[in-house]
Scaffold this active site. Sequence first.
Site, PDB file in Angstrom:
ATOM      1  N   ASP A 249       0.845  -1.200   0.000  1.00 40.26           N
ATOM      2  CA  ASP A 249       0.000   0.000   0.000  1.00 40.26           C
ATOM      3  C   ASP A 249       0.881   1.252   0.000  1.00 40.26           C
ATOM      4  O   ASP A 249       1.174   1.800   1.050  1.00 40.26           O
ATOM      5  CB  ASP A 249      -0.899  -0.018   1.231  1.00 40.26           C
ATOM      6  N   GLU A 283      -2.126  10.106  -0.577  1.00 43.07           N
ATOM      7  CA  GLU A 283      -3.397   9.359  -0.490  1.00 43.07           C
ATOM      8  C   GLU A 283      -3.690   8.975   0.944  1.00 43.07           C
ATOM      9  O   GLU A 283      -4.841   8.992   1.383  1.00 43.07           O
ATOM     10  CB  GLU A 283      -3.331   8.112  -1.368  1.00 43.07           C
ATOM     11  N   GLU A 310      -5.037  -0.053  -5.693  1.00 42.94           N
ATOM     12  CA  GLU A 310      -4.992   0.086  -4.242  1.00 42.94           C
ATOM     13  C   GLU A 310      -4.622  -1.242  -3.587  1.00 42.94           C
ATOM     14  O   GLU A 310      -4.346  -2.231  -4.268  1.00 42.94           O
ATOM     15  CB  GLU A 310      -6.355   0.568  -3.710  1.00 42.94           C
TER      16      GLU A 310
END
Length: 904
Positions: A249, A283, A310
Amino acid sequence: MEWGSEPGAVRRHRIGGERRDGPAAAPQLEREALAQKPLADVCGGGARTRKRSGEGSGSASRGAGTGLSEARAALGLALYLLALRALVHLSLQQLVVRGTAVGHRGEFDARQARDYLEHITSIGPRTTGSPENEILTVRYLLEQIKLIEVQSNSLHRISVDVQRPTGSFSIDFLGGFTSYYDNITNVVVKLEPRDGAQHAVLANCHFDSVANSPVPYPPPLTLTILKQISAISVPLEVFWAVLLKGASDDAVSCSVMLEVLRVLSTSSEALHHAVIFLFNGAEENVLQASHGFITQHPWASLIRAFINLEAAGVGGKELVFQTGPENPWLVQAYVSAAKHPFASVVAQEVFQSGIIPSDTDFRIYRDFGNIPGIDLAFIENGYIYHTKYDTADRILTDSIQRAGDNILAVLKYLATSDMLASSSKYQHGNMVFFDVLGLFVIAYPSRVGSIINYMVVMAVALYLGKKFLQPQNKTATYTKDFFCGLGITLISWFTSLVTVLIIAVFISLIGQSLSWYNHFYISVCLYGTAAVAKIIFIHTLAKRFHYVNASDQYLGEVFFDVSLFVHCGFLTALTYQGLCSAFISAVWVAFPLLTKLCVHKDFKRHGAGGKFIAFYLLGMFIPYLYALYLIWAVFEMFTPILGRSGSEIPPDVVLASILAGCTMILSSYFINFIYLAKSTKRTMLTLTLHVTRTFHDLDGNVVKRDSGIWINGFDYTGMSHITPHIPEINDTIRAHCEENAPLCGFPWYLPVHFLIRKNWYLPAPEVSPKEPAHFRLVSKEQTPWDSVKLTFEATGPSHMSFYVRTHKGSTLSQWSLGNGTPVTSKGGDYFVFYSHGLQASAWQFWIEVQVLEEQSEGVVTVAIAAHYLSGEDKRSSQLDALKEKFPDWTFPSAWVCTYNLFVF
């Protein structure tokens, strides 16, 4: 003896009379006669009548010689489900199709992508505002993009832009709050035909990592660069040892995008449209960088569709869990192009329902850009998501390869498609879509799905209607038994749910919650076994004490019909609600009904013999296989989330409920066999802040000042497993809520106070950051409309939180943030999340308070928390000493913070 040669009533009377003479036999004749009424054999002919030896001998078995023992039935069904589970497991382990070309020109090369990944993660924690994120990662990306540009084909043109936007927006997430960002970083690359393009497709990833991401010790080159550009004076060897790298991530997605950019740019195939690659740098700060790009960048107006990459886990398959809104052509594009499809409309509807407390950049592009897209995420092994174990070596090369193959194929398809330019023509309508064991995707318009669903409902209505419309003497008995069976089924499900909930509550009360977390199958044995046992118990009681005079065949058919009716009810309700996920219920109605019609004649003649069981289980193969496939996905996503869902949601209760529901579904078409047949350590997350709090009164005087280490456990069990290791953390230091302060007077990083109400406050010395935050009132103005306008200025670290609470008789009417309308968090207070990149100017903003009634204690209370997430100020000796005491199966996320409260 030839069973098929006797009328059912005569046979039942002869066999049953040997066991149960008397008045009770009369109703049974009607039930058996009804059960023997033939149905149309849709399979093209039934089995022939077979003869048995021993004609005329008295049989002690019920019905038409079922010959199926309870032990054999239970063992057979268990092995059947285990075989299906093994098949599901094999399909999930097959990440890519073997034998495909890897590394050839024009093909995605996972080895190159892994090289990108290892370089990005070796940079270190990439928190927004840190040198690692704003300089080192950006520098590396630009270097690689430059190399790709040099190698690119002359058919293509590459443009690069580094954007540093400033902006603000409000978002309805975690109860709602307002976000402000200043000078954050985006790296944007546009690949287009040499003559340019009017339309574009966007590929999005983020290279920043969550605050306190883990990394191994960095290579010497990175250390040298860091020492040159950073003012960090603590030993970097010590600093580095406690941090993470955020490999899944979302560094792996950015690595995939770099390799996709390389492949597309060297291709000899001309693109019709541009492909924009956005490497966004904020993000994890709640979607700030994507907002800055889509609302401010000049290239944003070219975009007609997007793909967002993602992660909610580490490796495995990447799941398409959101598409649209509407724009069914995007699903068709994925179906047509993806080499290794893995997609489900069920995941989309579950995620968009808000059950999962998470969000992605998909929301920003959808809500602020009005652009349709596809959202993909790795979901496997979510236990180590956002922990120090999220490292590059845990991501399989095959996972990178399949993601790259899919993204490359879909982007190439969209960039050469005529539909992208005229996407507005195809924007209406939703799609039902789902993959079949990762082999291919079935997709069709939702309106077609509704027609199919209602056709299946009509087929069930005809099937059951034929039974309910029998002659009156037969119908009355069947109707009574049917609704009685329906009641028994619902009671068994209800008592099963109550039983597992009682067990779950008991487990929680004795302090053993989440004992199954590291070994999920413990929960299956604990709660799943209890649910199955309760259902079997209720139906066994009904069989032995209520249906004393009924044949096994008749009861098996009645309870099959009950299960069919229940699933048909779900199908009707889901279709009526417009949910695309109704296709699951359609599968669970259509295939069992078809199977029943196929085996009906053989079942009537020979009972539940081997041939019947084989055909019955074969007919149930598709619904049960797909159900187990979905159930795996449900637990793969939800089980890790239960370990970090806060202190207010009891995870054992949630998991027990889900397992009970799965048990009800999986047992539904096997219930008729009851009538036919004679623990653990875990990774624990804690949030630990060394904070100094200062409270001021209306005159600006300090009325309270304290310091301590504020501890929040993401685990439902709180600190009960930590106290034996750190005795000073116990219930005697439970934090007390400051009733007059917003969010209880604590420096919440995000507004999750309603999820985590158990926290601890261990007294500690004051913290003194070398670069302290400053907050001041710039001006106070009385407006003509009887409101007070307060203008503030704040400077401080890259992350700060601002809180507002209005007093009695006052309301917050507007402010300079977001769209101007204040958004409350849960509980009524206002929360603003702020972050900035390097060299940001002072943050200046205003709020306007409408005063309805003057109060002596002021009109509004505000507070600001400064979070030191990087650099020397992040640490304190007391915090480091405490972290050392935590056991190694925990991951304490820790930093220094200051909190100041003011009244105006």
